[in-house]
Design an enzyme around this catalytic site. Structure first.
Site, PDB file in Angstrom:
ATOM      1  N   ASP A 182     -12.371 -17.711   7.253  1.00  0.00           N
ATOM      2  CA  ASP A 182     -13.776 -17.338   7.349  1.00  0.00           C
ATOM      3  C   ASP A 182     -14.029 -15.876   6.966  1.00  0.00           C
ATOM      4  O   ASP A 182     -15.167 -15.479   6.713  1.00  0.00           O
ATOM      5  CB  ASP A 182     -14.259 -17.612   8.795  1.00  0.00           C
ATOM      6  CG  ASP A 182     -15.774 -17.741   8.862  1.00  0.00           C
ATOM      7  OD1 ASP A 182     -16.368 -18.267   7.901  1.00  0.00           O
ATOM      8  OD2 ASP A 182     -16.357 -17.296   9.872  1.00  0.00           O
ATOM      9  N   HIS A 185      10.941  -4.083   7.551  1.00  0.00           N
ATOM     10  CA  HIS A 185      11.399  -3.339   8.734  1.00  0.00           C
ATOM     11  C   HIS A 185      12.913  -3.266   8.818  1.00  0.00           C
ATOM     12  O   HIS A 185      13.462  -2.701   9.746  1.00  0.00           O
ATOM     13  CB  HIS A 185      10.820  -3.946  10.008  1.00  0.00           C
ATOM     14  CG  HIS A 185       9.364  -3.640  10.136  1.00  0.00           C
ATOM     15  ND1 HIS A 185       8.398  -4.398   9.512  1.00  0.00           N
ATOM     16  CD2 HIS A 185       8.698  -2.629  10.758  1.00  0.00           C
ATOM     17  CE1 HIS A 185       7.209  -3.864   9.764  1.00  0.00           C
ATOM     18  NE2 HIS A 185       7.364  -2.797  10.509  1.00  0.00           N
ATOM     19  N   ARG A 235       8.459   4.258  19.345  1.00  0.00           N
ATOM     20  CA  ARG A 235       7.372   4.644  18.433  1.00  0.00           C
ATOM     21  C   ARG A 235       6.118   4.976  19.230  1.00  0.00           C
ATOM     22  O   ARG A 235       5.707   4.188  20.073  1.00  0.00           O
ATOM     23  CB  ARG A 235       7.026   3.469  17.502  1.00  0.00           C
ATOM     24  CG  ARG A 235       8.058   3.203  16.443  1.00  0.00           C
ATOM     25  CD  ARG A 235       7.705   4.008  15.207  1.00  0.00           C
ATOM     26  NE  ARG A 235       8.810   3.980  14.264  1.00  0.00           N
ATOM     27  CZ  ARG A 235       8.795   3.275  13.142  1.00  0.00           C
ATOM     28  NH1 ARG A 235       7.768   2.526  12.867  1.00  0.00           N
ATOM     29  NH2 ARG A 235       9.805   3.331  12.319  1.00  0.00           N
ATOM     30  N   CYS A 236       5.525   6.132  18.927  1.00  0.00           N
ATOM     31  CA  CYS A 236       4.277   6.493  19.599  1.00  0.00           C
ATOM     32  C   CYS A 236       3.176   6.679  18.564  1.00  0.00           C
ATOM     33  O   CYS A 236       3.441   6.959  17.400  1.00  0.00           O
ATOM     34  CB  CYS A 236       4.463   7.782  20.384  1.00  0.00           C
ATOM     35  SG  CYS A 236       5.519   7.529  21.818  1.00  0.00           S
ATOM     36  N   GLY A 264       0.788  -1.244   0.000  1.00  0.00           N
ATOM     37  CA  GLY A 264       0.000   0.000   0.000  1.00  0.00           C
ATOM     38  C   GLY A 264       0.806   1.273   0.000  1.00  0.00           C
ATOM     39  O   GLY A 264       0.759   2.055  -0.927  1.00  0.00           O
ATOM     40  N   HIS A 294      -4.977  -7.316   4.342  1.00  0.00           N
ATOM     41  CA  HIS A 294      -3.576  -7.452   4.739  1.00  0.00           C
ATOM     42  C   HIS A 294      -3.494  -7.550   6.253  1.00  0.00           C
ATOM     43  O   HIS A 294      -4.224  -6.868   6.966  1.00  0.00           O
ATOM     44  CB  HIS A 294      -2.759  -6.242   4.266  1.00  0.00           C
ATOM     45  CG  HIS A 294      -1.382  -6.217   4.855  1.00  0.00           C
ATOM     46  ND1 HIS A 294      -0.440  -7.160   4.518  1.00  0.00           N
ATOM     47  CD2 HIS A 294      -0.816  -5.415   5.785  1.00  0.00           C
ATOM     48  CE1 HIS A 294       0.655  -6.918   5.230  1.00  0.00           C
ATOM     49  NE2 HIS A 294       0.461  -5.883   5.999  1.00  0.00           N
TER      50      HIS A 294
END
Length: 554
Positions: free
Chosen positions: A451, A490, A310-311, A227, A436
């Protein structure tokens, strides 16, 4: 958690071992996030060397009954009545009555007023919010305000009740209950009408994939990305200046359009099969949608730690959720007009929007989730009308909402998966629905993932060392399209063509050739173009290499 007897026994042994060391100290054992099961409560309250026990009485209302039916004499109770995991003001009158009931059980001098857990999970201080309107602000309490609430409750118990503070709190509670901003009858009706259907698409997935292939005409092992594309300093500057009204809407649209064009051209040069627009207009995958939905409020400084340094700044869902107008159709149509290849519409799913927000606590979570699902459904259908044939609805946070207790798993998974199906049950067979999911242990919820009935699922795989594939090795049959990530985004490391080809081969050993997609683990927002270009180039080369090998093997 659901601990069996031998694990509980280990606690008893450990504390018996520690007893002499703990002598002379006041030891508090604190539990939180759920009810404590009866057997665990028994073990816990009999631990040697412990002076006090703390319980979450917000998410652990059943624990209250256990305390009332048998709390050890002479021990302290830390009563977690102020919610440490949300941003709503406490209902002080209700908390005070719970505390008074507990006084009768444990004794006045043995009751300590506390938060339900640490205050790590809530924002810091409401004083830092100057954009929220006064009415909504009166309904909230961040960490600093929660400390004041704890103090006010303790003082009230000790006979020093601050009447002014309590009556202002009662007025705020009443205003939240009756505010027309909270309730939208049309939304309530639409959500109530969902009952009685499980919202499945009319045909099964293999028939849909055939219909989609006729329309999309993709090669085997089709390539795509998840994306987002890198968010450069320049791009962030444009968004910041537009938000601060330093540049006009025309200038902003022109800049974003130029960025999308660049991303489309790059993907065409790389020869990727199903394209994305790169999401240059989006700050965050939840905030972007929340800002365009009614029932959401936003903080200026409500930051909460996500992981490491990370916030995130979760939106606040305070009322019934609806979509006043189309949110992404303009950008997706624009991007599709730049290419003859399929362009994915890109949405965040209802469960992820829910799990990554501060959620209203005046109705069950699943009801709020169904409302968000209906808003996303409107968007999905508008994208389809605008000629977007592939629509991705991300459910990155589906797994992380799973309750701690196994007895509650089935109910959560049922409404979470149902919410996802609501979003796309109305599209044609030829419209391909992707979803995703980010890193988590999917193996225990694979049947719920099946499902969801998406046409294609792209799923993190390389970062978790391909654990995901073991499910398919064990014989779970999966008939929809699937793209287990072929490299970890990452890391700045650029994987070689051979390494990616080797990964794809491992997937081909357990998955059918005609359902496998080739994609990275996750979005590329945090990477640099100098990393993204060669990595994607190697990914496409690996897919082509395997297509050639498969064709010659045939």
């Amino acid at each position: 958690m659901d601990l069996d007897s031998h694990k509980l026994h280990a606690f008893s042994e450990a504390y018996a071992e520690l007893e002499s060391t703990l002598s002379g100290l006041n030891v508090l054992v604190e539990t939180y996030f759920a009810d404590v099961p009866a057997e665990a409560f028994q073990t816990l309250t009999s631990l040697k060397g412990v002076t006090a026990y703390g319980f979450d009485l917000v998410r652990g209302t059943k624990t209250l009954e256990l305390i009332k039916s048998g709390f050890p004499a002479g021990k302290y109770l830390f009563a977690g009545v102020v919610d440490g995991r949300n941003i709503w003001a406490n209902d002080l009158a209700a908390s005070l009555s719970v505390l008074r009931g507990l006084e009768g059980v444990v004794g006045k001098d043995k009751l300590v007023v506390s938060t339900s857990c640490s205050l790590l999970h809530t924002a810091v201080d409401l004083v830092n919010e100057n954009k929220l309107d006064d009415e909504i602000k009166s309904w909230l309490a961040f960490a600093a305000q929660k400390v004041v609430e704890v103090n006010a409750l303790a003082k009230a118990l000790a006979g020093q009740k601050d009447e002014g503070f309590f009556s202002a709190n009662a007025a705020a509670q009443a205003s939240r209950k009756s505010s027309p901003r909270v309730t939208n009858e049309r939304v309530q009706k639409a959500a109530a009408a969902l009952k009685g259907s499980d919202h499945r698409r009319a045909t099964n997935v293999s028939a849909r994939l055939d219909a989609q292939q006729k329309k999309l005409n993709l090669p085997i092992l089709p390539t795509t990305t998840i994306g987002s594309f890198p968010q450069t300093i320049e791009l962030r500057r444009v968004r910041r200046e537009y938000k601060a009204k330093k540049i006009s809407e025309e200038e902003y649209v022109a800049s974003i359009k130029e960025e999308i064009n660049k991303v489309v051209k790059l993907q065409e040069e790389l020869d990727i099969d199903v394209l994305v627009h790169g999401e240059p207009e989006r700050n965050d995958m939840v905030e972007y949608f929340g800002e365009q939905l009614s029932g959401f409020a936003f903080t200026a400084n409500g930051w909460v730690q996500s992981y490491g340094s990370r916030c995130v700044k979760p939106p606040i869902i305070y009322g019934d959720v609806s979509r006043p107008k189309a949110m992404t159709v303009f950008w997706s149509s624009l991007a599709q007009s730049m290419t003859a290849r399929p362009m994915k519409g890109m949405l965040t799913g209802p469960v992820t929007i829910l799990n990554w927000s501060f959620v209203r606590n005046d109705q069950p979570r699943h009801e709020t989730c169904y409302q968000i699902a209906l808003a996303i459904k409107d968007e999905v259908e508008d994208l389809e009308k605008a000629g977007i044939n592939v629509i991705q609805i991300d459910e990155a946070a589906l797994r992380e909402g799973l309750p701690l207790r196994k007895s509650e798993h089935a109910f959560y998974l049922d409404w979470a998966v149902h919410s996802f199906r609501i979003t796309n049950c109305g599209v044609q067979d030829t419209t391909q629905i992707h979803t995703h999911m980010c890193y988590s242990n999917f193996n225990d919820i694979i049947h719920s993932i099946i499902d969801m009935d998406a046409d294609v699922i792209t799923i993190e795989n390389s970062r978790s060392d391909e654990k995901l594939l073991s499910v398919f090795r064990e014989g779970v049959k999966y008939g929809a399209g699937i793209g287990p990530g072929v490299y970890d985004i990452h890391s700045p490391r650029i994987p070689s063509t051979e390494e990616i080809a080797d990964r794809i081969n491992k997937m081909l050993a357990v998955l059918e050739t005609n359902i496998l997609w080739v994609n990275p683990d996750c979005g590329l927002k945090t990477r640099k173009y100098t990393e993204v270009k060669p990595a994607l180039s190697n990914m496409v080369a690996a897919a082509k290499l395997l297509r050639t090998q498969l064709a010659s093997a045939k």
